[in-house]
Structure formats: C-alpha cells, structure tokens
Design an enzyme around this catalytic site. Structure first.
Site, mmCIF file in Angstrom:
data_model
loop_
_atom_site.group_PDB
_atom_site.id
_atom_site.type_symbol
_atom_site.label_atom_id
_atom_site.label_comp_id
_atom_site.label_asym_id
_atom_site.label_seq_id
_atom_site.Cartn_x
_atom_site.Cartn_y
_atom_site.Cartn_z
ATOM 1 N N CYS A 262 -19.498 36.088 4.736
ATOM 2 C CA CYS A 262 -20.812 35.748 4.200
ATOM 3 C C CYS A 262 -20.957 34.259 3.903
ATOM 4 O O CYS A 262 -20.001 33.605 3.489
ATOM 5 C CB CYS A 262 -21.061 36.509 2.908
ATOM 6 S SG CYS A 262 -20.819 38.257 3.066
ATOM 7 N N ARG B 50 -19.409 31.255 10.375
ATOM 8 C CA ARG B 50 -18.559 32.104 9.536
ATOM 9 C C ARG B 50 -18.625 33.569 9.975
ATOM 10 O O ARG B 50 -17.767 34.356 9.584
ATOM 11 C CB ARG B 50 -18.988 31.989 8.070
ATOM 12 C CG ARG B 50 -18.824 30.586 7.526
ATOM 13 C CD ARG B 50 -19.451 30.447 6.156
ATOM 14 N NE ARG B 50 -18.770 31.239 5.151
ATOM 15 C CZ ARG B 50 -17.686 30.865 4.498
ATOM 16 N NH1 ARG B 50 -17.146 29.707 4.753
ATOM 17 N NH2 ARG B 50 -17.149 31.649 3.589
ATOM 18 N N TRP C 86 -21.952 39.408 6.184
ATOM 19 C CA TRP C 86 -21.006 40.054 7.092
ATOM 20 C C TRP C 86 -20.678 41.388 6.425
ATOM 21 O O TRP C 86 -20.031 41.414 5.371
ATOM 22 C CB TRP C 86 -19.770 39.181 7.237
ATOM 23 C CG TRP C 86 -18.833 39.620 8.320
ATOM 24 C CD1 TRP C 86 -18.920 39.319 9.642
ATOM 25 C CD2 TRP C 86 -17.657 40.413 8.174
ATOM 26 N NE1 TRP C 86 -17.869 39.883 10.325
ATOM 27 C CE2 TRP C 86 -17.080 40.564 9.451
ATOM 28 C CE3 TRP C 86 -17.023 41.030 7.087
ATOM 29 C CZ2 TRP C 86 -15.912 41.289 9.680
ATOM 30 C CZ3 TRP C 86 -15.864 41.755 7.307
ATOM 31 C CH2 TRP C 86 -15.325 41.879 8.596
ATOM 32 N N ASN D 72 -20.788 36.464 -1.979
ATOM 33 C CA ASN D 72 -19.744 36.512 -0.956
ATOM 34 C C ASN D 72 -18.485 37.024 -1.647
ATOM 35 O O ASN D 72 -18.083 36.471 -2.670
ATOM 36 C CB ASN D 72 -19.523 35.107 -0.380
ATOM 37 C CG ASN D 72 -18.325 35.044 0.563
ATOM 38 O OD1 ASN D 72 -17.866 36.075 1.068
ATOM 39 N ND2 ASN D 72 -17.809 33.850 0.789
ATOM 40 N N GLY D 73 -17.878 38.066 -1.105
ATOM 41 C CA GLY D 73 -16.680 38.635 -1.723
ATOM 42 C C GLY D 73 -16.823 40.144 -1.833
ATOM 43 O O GLY D 73 -17.691 40.733 -1.191
ATOM 44 N N GLU E 93 -1.020 34.143 21.650
ATOM 45 C CA GLU E 93 -2.213 33.365 21.289
ATOM 46 C C GLU E 93 -3.197 33.333 22.466
ATOM 47 O O GLU E 93 -4.406 33.430 22.277
ATOM 48 C CB GLU E 93 -1.807 31.954 20.843
ATOM 49 C CG GLU E 93 -2.953 31.002 20.554
ATOM 50 C CD GLU E 93 -3.896 31.413 19.437
ATOM 51 O OE1 GLU E 93 -3.626 32.412 18.733
ATOM 52 O OE2 GLU E 93 -4.938 30.745 19.278
ATOM 53 N N LYS F 207 -7.076 34.625 22.263
ATOM 54 C CA LYS F 207 -8.228 33.783 22.623
ATOM 55 C C LYS F 207 -9.145 34.551 23.564
ATOM 56 O O LYS F 207 -10.347 34.538 23.406
ATOM 57 C CB LYS F 207 -7.782 32.478 23.300
ATOM 58 C CG LYS F 207 -7.244 31.402 22.399
ATOM 59 C CD LYS F 207 -8.251 30.754 21.479
ATOM 60 C CE LYS F 207 -8.432 31.434 20.180
ATOM 61 N NZ LYS F 207 -7.585 31.449 19.106
ATOM 62 N N GLU G 73 -10.831 37.918 21.808
ATOM 63 C CA GLU G 73 -11.781 37.769 20.708
ATOM 64 C C GLU G 73 -13.139 37.259 21.165
ATOM 65 O O GLU G 73 -14.147 37.583 20.557
ATOM 66 C CB GLU G 73 -11.205 36.921 19.563
ATOM 67 C CG GLU G 73 -10.864 35.500 19.872
ATOM 68 C CD GLU G 73 -10.237 34.766 18.673
ATOM 69 O OE1 GLU G 73 -10.389 35.201 17.534
ATOM 70 O OE2 GLU G 73 -9.594 33.727 18.910
ATOM 71 N N HIS H 246 9.174 48.927 29.277
ATOM 72 C CA HIS H 246 9.271 50.015 28.299
ATOM 73 C C HIS H 246 7.915 50.656 28.019
ATOM 74 O O HIS H 246 7.704 51.169 26.924
ATOM 75 C CB HIS H 246 9.929 49.501 27.019
ATOM 76 C CG HIS H 246 11.308 48.975 27.266
ATOM 77 N ND1 HIS H 246 12.375 49.805 27.537
ATOM 78 C CD2 HIS H 246 11.779 47.713 27.359
ATOM 79 C CE1 HIS H 246 13.452 49.062 27.752
ATOM 80 N NE2 HIS H 246 13.116 47.788 27.656
ATOM 81 N N LYS I 58 -15.123 33.605 10.660
ATOM 82 C CA LYS I 58 -14.249 32.436 10.724
ATOM 83 C C LYS I 58 -13.251 32.442 9.581
ATOM 84 O O LYS I 58 -12.076 32.142 9.754
ATOM 85 C CB LYS I 58 -15.117 31.175 10.668
ATOM 86 C CG LYS I 58 -14.332 29.866 10.692
ATOM 87 C CD LYS I 58 -13.792 29.608 12.072
ATOM 88 C CE LYS I 58 -12.956 28.351 12.160
ATOM 89 N NZ LYS I 58 -12.045 28.428 13.317
#
Ligand code: G6P
Length: 608
Positions: A2, A27, A75, A101-102, A481, A485, A488, A504, A603
């Site tokens: 948020c 964000r 969010w 926010n939270g 990584e 990338k 996402e 395996h 973010k």
C-alpha cells in the site's frame, strides 16, 4: 505494498495526491482512493483497479475541491479489491477518514467489540476498525484518540488521518510500516516513500515507531505515545528527481538495468582506499572477523539470491561456512545463534517485514547484526547493529536489478575483507581481486550493449509455457535469480535447478523445444554442466548458454550462446545475470505487459 500520500497547504490537494500516488505505483496495488476535506465535509472517492480510473472519475482531482487530503493505493490483504475495501475508510458520520498501510493483527477481536458498541462495518478490511475506534475514542483531542487506538491495536501500521473537527491539520503515525513527512513552504506532506513528494520538497522527517505527527500548513509537531512533544531532525534528500523518473525509457526496469555500471561503481567506491577494502561502518564493531567460525545471511526474494551467491563466494574465498536463510523461515525456526555469531541481513527497501523481524530474532539471541540496505533511513538501518549501504539510488521497478547487483558488490567486498582477516588470501590475489572489481562497471556495460541480440532471442519465447534455468555452484545461484526475473514479470513458469539435480525429477518436464537456459561461468564445472546440457538436449530441449568469453567448446552443445567478458571466478554473477535480466524484461515487454508493475506483486513487502 500500500502507498500513502497526504497533503495540507494552499493548493488543491486532490491533483497533488494523484500525482504522489502515481509515484508510488511501483509498490504494487489493486485499488486506489482519496479523501479531500473542503473545510466543511470530507469527500471520498475510491475504486478498484488502476490509478487512472480514480483520475478519470475525479477529473484529475477537479471534482474533489479542498486543500487537505489523504490518498491511498491498496494492495489487498483482508478482502478482495473492491470499492468498499479500498481506502480511505471512515466513520458513519464521515467526520474521520483514515488510510492505512500494514496489518492490524487483532482486528477481529476489536471489530467484534466495536459491533457490540453499535458500529456498523461496510468493508472486509482490518483498517475499517481504526476509523470506528477513532470515532469512539475521539473526545475533542485527535492526538489523544490516536494514542488510545495505538494502545489497543496489535500489528503494523502507517496511518494518514483527517478529522473534520481539525480543519488545520493532517495526522500521521506509524509502527513497523514506512512513512515520511515532507516539509514544504506553506504546505506539508506525508508519504510512504520519498519519490511521492520529491517534486515538492527535499526536506523530510523520518518518523519512528509509535511517533505521531500533527501536520499543519506551516507547522509540524511530533508527539510520543505518552502525548509528550518531541523534537525531530530534518533530513535533506540528496538524490535527484531524475533518479525517480523514467528518463526516456519505456519502463523503469530498463532504465535501472542500464544504470548498473554506475551503481556498481558508486557502491564499491567508498570501500576501496589505497587498494584496500575498507568498511568504516564496521570500524568500531564489536566483531572479531578473524575468529568468526560461521556467518549467517538472511533475506527475501532477490536479496536472498544475492545472499546465496555470497555463500559460494565467501566460503570459497574465506573458508568460513555460510548459512543462508529465507527470512520468513529463519524467524520461526528458532535459529541456533548466540554471542559471537554474526547475521547479515540484506534488503533493498530496508522495510521487508520478515527480514526486519529476523534482525530482532538475531539480536535477541545475542548475535551481532549487519544490514546491507539500499533505502537510506529505512527501518532496518535503525534496528541493525551496523548498516552498510548499497548505492543503487531509488529503485522503482518491482523486479529488482540494480539493487541486486549492488548487493553482490558489497558481498564480494565483505568476502575479500573476511578472507584477509582469516589469512586465506595472498596479497597478490587480493590486488587482483580489487583490480577485477574495478573493471566490472565497464564489463557490465559491454554486456548491456548487446541487448538487441537478447531481445531478438527473447521474442522467440513470448509464447513459452515453461523455461528452465540450470547451473552449478555460483552458476546455480545465478540461475535462480534469472528464473525469478523471468517468472515475476512475464508470468511464464520458470524454474531453476542445480544442473546435477535435474535427473532426480525435473528432466521429465523437458519436451521438444523446451528452452533451457544454462549458465556456465565456473571453469572447474564446465564439463559437468555440459554433460547435463547433453542430457536435456537429447530429450528435445533448446539450450541457450551464458558462458565466459573464450569457452567456445560450448558451441558444440548449445543452440545459442551469450558470452560474458572475462573476470575472476568469484565475480561472474555480476556479468552473467545481465543477459538473464534482459531476457526476462524483453519477454515481458514483448508480451505487452506492464513490466514495472507485475500482477499480484509489491515492491516492498511490509506484511509477512
Ligand atoms: C519483493 C520484491 C523483490 C525483493 C523482495 C525483498 O518481493 O519484489 O524484488 O527482492 O521483495 O525485498 P527487499 O526490499 O527486502 O530487498
């Protein structure tokens, strides 16, 4: 997550709120709203979807006159993205509006209590309980009401609040969620992050946990939770507005990838003096690195991947065992730590809830904590024993690139420092490493200059369903990584595997033309990974290889090769990750996606 923006001054608030919220879009959010007070009434507009919808329904803010306001991008955590669940939330008479926010962790209990007191709820959110509680406890003094609520809620919050009874002030308070106060000329601001207000002011106050700000047009007062006035230091933000603008690029992610040579240089420069690695931040630290028997690294997301690379580099170079943990796991598994242990926490934002909690966990057990953080003044920098900054500047794209690269640089330098203390590095080896480090910016630039070639290749994979990434050792750390990338931002299923582990299970997923991106930068492991490439190729895979210049033998097995300039074996990640970042970017952009704002992601993950 948020985003919050608040304004009080002599201008119309709504357009400023919309502008500020647009700077916080990075964000991550799924609905937006504003409350504007015209001196008599609070008008509230909110809507699910992009900020554009709110801009349209309010005619760019024109339909919401007033010089005091709060805005929010949500969010979703409690309740789906909808008009009712969007912020601001308000009391029945609409005399109080609040953005949050939270997460209020005990909201169910509090909600039941408020329902018993006759309050009616219109949303599924945890936030709405705050609006009703403020209404219940407000007896003419907003600060007193806010404190009463603070005493009763558990969890995290950054709040912006307006009361019709107080036409000259906006109120702000935080605990464990970020919030800054901007001081302008005849106008003041609140925001979750500096970019939202940088156009208007560079002077900011960082409010700490459980501090309350009463913000007027010309005056800002601060109080602690006992309602006692407190003094706060005004900070000047030094970085440029351009740093938070796209500067001609279509997406922030491209701009940020292109900034990597500079970011790498800016990050190592303060730590290289007279051909020695120095960490002034640790000068007076109560840590004897020469006696260290192990090291812990804790982080989330890409920062965890940087830490994973750090493990390989530090173990090889300094011969100290390194334990790397996801912060969300570390904090709940009662980690075995004690005095003399050192925990390195890595975070771009410095606000990630799990990484922050891990600092508390490590400190409680007597370990020393070193935070590697990008955002100046963020929570972790205050909570960790020592902070080392990465100099990536503001990073806006949700998918991190330059901050990750900067984290690697700090880890390389820590490895050299540790190896020096441990006596595992000869003087000439150290000199060579430092000179290799200094060459990285121009080498990264060389790889970036090749981006058109990666774009052409990426365009062929826009319709792919699964893409695999393989490597061994540091190359495995690069692969994880690279896979992140891609997945996402392109929403293509991507998985990274230690190349030797493929047999395996995962190899059964390889079909005709499945793309496998293989990373081979570790000379001692070339042949091993080449064998794994042969295995996937004989099951139909198409293989792109990222390898060192000169390793032409790869062309016998791989279908497509990207060469990176030669550096030492420890620093190859910095060069090999660039084509993989570019690949993810170009697949996403090629699909027409909003590269900077991938769906469902935020973010800065300020809730656990
Ligand atoms: C989010 C971001 C990632 C980031 C992770 C950790 O998931 O999208 O890019 O790596 O959080 O964030 P931090 O700010 O702690 O580095």
């Amino acid at each position: 997550m948020c985003g919050i923006v608040g304004y009080i001054g002599k201008k119309q608030a709504a357009p400023i709120l919309l502008d500020g919220l647009s700077k916080l879009e990075y964000r991550g959010y799924d609905s937006a709203g504003m409350a504007v007070f015209d001196g008599e009434n609070i008008k509230i507009e909110k809507t699910p979807g992009r900020l554009k919808v709110l801009e349209e329904t309010t005619h760019g803010g024109e339909l919401m006159p007033g010089m005091i306001g709060i805005g929010h991008t949500r969010w979703a955590t409690h309740g789906v993205p909808s008009t009712e669940n969007a912020h601001p939330h308000f009391n029945a008479s609409r005399s109080i509006a609040v953005v949050h926010n939270g997460i209020i962790e005990n909201y169910i209990k509090l909600k039941e209590k408020m329902i018993k007191r006759g309050y009616k709820f219109v949303s599924d959110t945890d936030t709405e309980v705050l609006a009703h509680m403020l209404d219940y406890y407000y007896k003419g003094d907003p600060v007193e009401a806010i404190i009463k609520v603070m005493h009763r809620v558990e969890g995290s919050y950054a709040l912006g609040i307006i009361f019709t009874d107080c036409p000259d002030d906006v109120f702000a308070v935080r605990k464990d969620s970020p919030l800054v106060i901007g001081k302008g000329e005849g106008e003041n601001f609140i925001a979750s992050d500096v970019p939202a207000i940088l156009k208007y002011t560079r002077n900011v106050y960082y409010i700490q946990n459980e501090e309350i700000a009463k913000i007027g047009t010309d005056k800002i007062e601060f109080f602690n939770i006992d309602a006692e006035p407190i003094e706060k230091e005004l900070h000047r933000v030094e970085w440029d507005m351009n740093a938070a603008e796209k500067g001609g690029y279509e997406f922030f992610m491209m701009k940020e990838m292109m900034e990597q040579p500079k970011v790498i240089r800016d990050t190592f420069t303060p730590h290289i003096k007279n051909n020695e690695i120095v960490f002034d931040e640790l000068k007076d630290a109560d840590i004897d690195f020469s006696k260290l028997t192990s090291l812990h690294i804790v982080a989330c997301g890409s920062a965890y991947h940087a830490g994973f690379t750090g493990k390989y580099v530090i173990e090889k170079m300094a011969r100290v065992p390194v334990y790397v943990d996801l912060a969300s796991e570390f904090r709940y598994r009662n980690p075995i730590l004690g005095e003399g242990d050192v925990v390195v926490l890595i975070s771009q934002s410095g606000e990630t809830a799990d990484t922050k909690a891990a600092i508390g966990e490590a400190k409680a057990k007597g370990a020393k904590t070193i935070a590697i953080v990008n955002a100046k003044g963020s929570s972790m920098t205050r909570e960790a024993d020592y902070t080392i900054y990465t100099e990536a500047g503001p990073e806006i794209s949700v998918a991190t690139t330059k901050a990750y690269s900067a984290q690697l640089i700090i880890l390389y330098m820590l490895a050299i420092k540790l190896a020096e203390e441990k006596g595992t590095l000869k003087e000439d080896e150290k000199k060579q490493l430092i000179s290799d480090l200094l060459r990285l910016p121009e080498q990264v630039e060389m790889v970036l200059n090749n981006k058109e070639r990666i774009q052409k290749f990426a365009n062929r994979y826009i319709a792919a369903k699964d893409i695999f990434f393989i490597g061994r050792g540091i190359d495995y750390a690069i692969a994880i990584e690279g896979a992140l990338k891609l997945k996402e931002i392109s929403y293509i299923h991507a998985e990274a595997y230690a190349a030797g582990e493929l047999k395996h299970g995962t190899i059964s997923l390889i079909e005709e033309n499945t793309l496998v991106n293989a990373v081979l930068t570790q000379e001692d492991l070339y042949d091993k990974t080449i064998s794994n490439i042969r295995e996937v190729k004989s099951r139909g895979a198409f293989v792109m290889a990222v390898t060192n210049l000169g390793h032409t033998k790869i062309e016998e097995v791989a279908d497509y090769v990207v060469y990176i300039p030669e550096t030492n074996k420890y620093f190859t990640n910095t060069l090999a990750i660039i084509p993989l970042q570019l690949f993810g970017y170009f697949v996403s952009a090629g699909k027409g996606y909003d590269v900077d704002h991938p769906r469902n992601l935020a973010k800065s993950v300020t809730v656990e």
